[in-house]
Design an enzyme around this catalytic site. Structure first.
Site, PDB file in Angstrom:
ATOM      1  N   ASP A 197       7.366   3.177  12.091  1.00  0.00           N
ATOM      2  CA  ASP A 197       7.638   1.881  12.377  1.00  0.00           C
ATOM      3  C   ASP A 197       7.293   0.978  11.388  1.00  0.00           C
ATOM      4  O   ASP A 197       6.519   1.127  10.357  1.00  0.00           O
ATOM      5  CB  ASP A 197       7.154   1.503  13.707  1.00  0.00           C
ATOM      6  CG  ASP A 197       7.682   0.165  14.227  1.00  0.00           C
ATOM      7  OD1 ASP A 197       8.802  -0.051  13.857  1.00  0.00           O
ATOM      8  OD2 ASP A 197       6.959  -0.862  15.064  1.00  0.00           O
ATOM      9  N   HIS A 209      14.427   1.792   4.936  1.00  0.00           N
ATOM     10  CA  HIS A 209      14.865   3.192   5.649  1.00  0.00           C
ATOM     11  C   HIS A 209      14.769   4.361   4.414  1.00  0.00           C
ATOM     12  O   HIS A 209      14.230   5.376   4.676  1.00  0.00           O
ATOM     13  CB  HIS A 209      15.954   3.387   6.339  1.00  0.00           C
ATOM     14  CG  HIS A 209      16.060   2.346   7.516  1.00  0.00           C
ATOM     15  ND1 HIS A 209      15.158   2.292   8.490  1.00  0.00           N
ATOM     16  CD2 HIS A 209      16.930   1.483   7.804  1.00  0.00           C
ATOM     17  CE1 HIS A 209      15.453   1.289   9.497  1.00  0.00           C
ATOM     18  NE2 HIS A 209      16.553   0.826   9.133  1.00  0.00           N
ATOM     19  N   LEU A 227       3.984  25.238   9.206  1.00  0.00           N
ATOM     20  CA  LEU A 227       4.196  24.018   9.944  1.00  0.00           C
ATOM     21  C   LEU A 227       5.511  23.755  10.779  1.00  0.00           C
ATOM     22  O   LEU A 227       6.490  23.956  10.025  1.00  0.00           O
ATOM     23  CB  LEU A 227       3.788  22.629   8.946  1.00  0.00           C
ATOM     24  CG  LEU A 227       4.240  21.317   9.252  1.00  0.00           C
ATOM     25  CD1 LEU A 227       3.142  20.798  10.215  1.00  0.00           C
ATOM     26  CD2 LEU A 227       4.517  20.338   8.147  1.00  0.00           C
TER      27      LEU A 227
END
Length: 254
Positions: free
Chosen positions: A33, A50, A144
């Site tokens: 965020d 972004h 991962l």
């Protein structure tokens, strides 16, 4: 690209906290965020925030892999984010395409398994194509697990799970006595993931915004005022260090 990010850390990173390898959270979920506010603070358009957030995603992925975290789930786009301006939404739908085009080869090299958690409907074809390709090419990897929560909303997820269970009861395949937490979990979008041990949210907001409401029941939570584009390895290590200072009781007294 990821190697360059690792090199950047080595040159500019702060000293990281001492961590116990015996108590690394297995699953870390992150609400990324603050991209827009970061851009505004820099006097730049929101889309620049972004773009910079995508770089932070790379840094977080590398750090999680180095730390031995097994599952990293990133809240990339919520079912509520469609209300944003169309040009911003269109740009956000390009980010997974750009990220995977740049990083997929190295993700494969690093044995990372890419997954998606969310609803494909309403997503543009180019976004779905890029994600499906990444999922297909990494499905056999054993390192991962990097999950993108894309077009994801937890209330919709839980509602759909209840509908699916209700249909099985109507058809006679289940009874109400069969309904257990385990059964509900098997109908969630996250059914192949363990519950998060640690939730991280950036930007100073103190809420979970319709993210993994069921799965976060006993997760430790770490909030920071840092905007997502500024998030780096040291912040992840700081969050894990705080996680290690806590005692997880799960409602008990231990």
């Amino acid at each position: 690209m990821m190697k360059r990010a690792r090199s950047w850390w080595n040159k500019n990173g702060k000293e990281t906290p001492e961590l116990s390898k015996a108590n690394i959270p297995q699953h870390v979920a992150i609400i990324m965020d603050g991209n827009g506010r970061w851009a505004k603070q820099q006097g730049m358009p929101r889309i620049v925030g972004h773009q910079s957030g995508m770089k932070a995603l790379k840094r977080a992925t590398i750090a999680a892999d180095d730390l031995g975290i097994k599952y990293l789930t990133m809240y990339a786009f919520s079912t509520e984010n469609w209300t944003r301006p169309k040009d911003e939404v269109d740009f956000l739908m390009r980010l997974p395409v750009d990220f995977l085009a740049q990083e997929l080869d190295e993700l494969i090299e690093k044995n990372v398994c890419v997954r998606m958690m969310g609803y494909e409907e309403n997503l543009p074809d180019h976004t779905i194509k890029a994600l499906r390709e990444a999922i297909r090419k990494t499905k056999d990897n054993t390192g991962l697990v990097l999950t993108f929560a894309l077009n994801y909303g937890s209330r919709s997820e839980i509602t759909d799970a209840m509908k699916a269970i209700a249909q099985q009861i109507e058809s006679g395949d289940l009874t109400t006595g069969d309904i257990t937490p385990d059964l509900i979990e098997k109908h969630l979008l996250s059914k192949d993931l363990p519950d998060p041990d640690l939730l991280i949210r950036t930007s100073g907001e103190l809420r979970i915004s319709n993210f993994m409401l069921w799965q976060l029941a006993y997760s430790e939570m770490w909030f920071t005022d840092i905007y997502w584009p500024d998030f780096n390895r040291e912040h992840l290590y700081e969050a894990v260090a705080e996680y290690q200072r806590r005692t997880r009781r799960y409602g008990g007294l231990k």
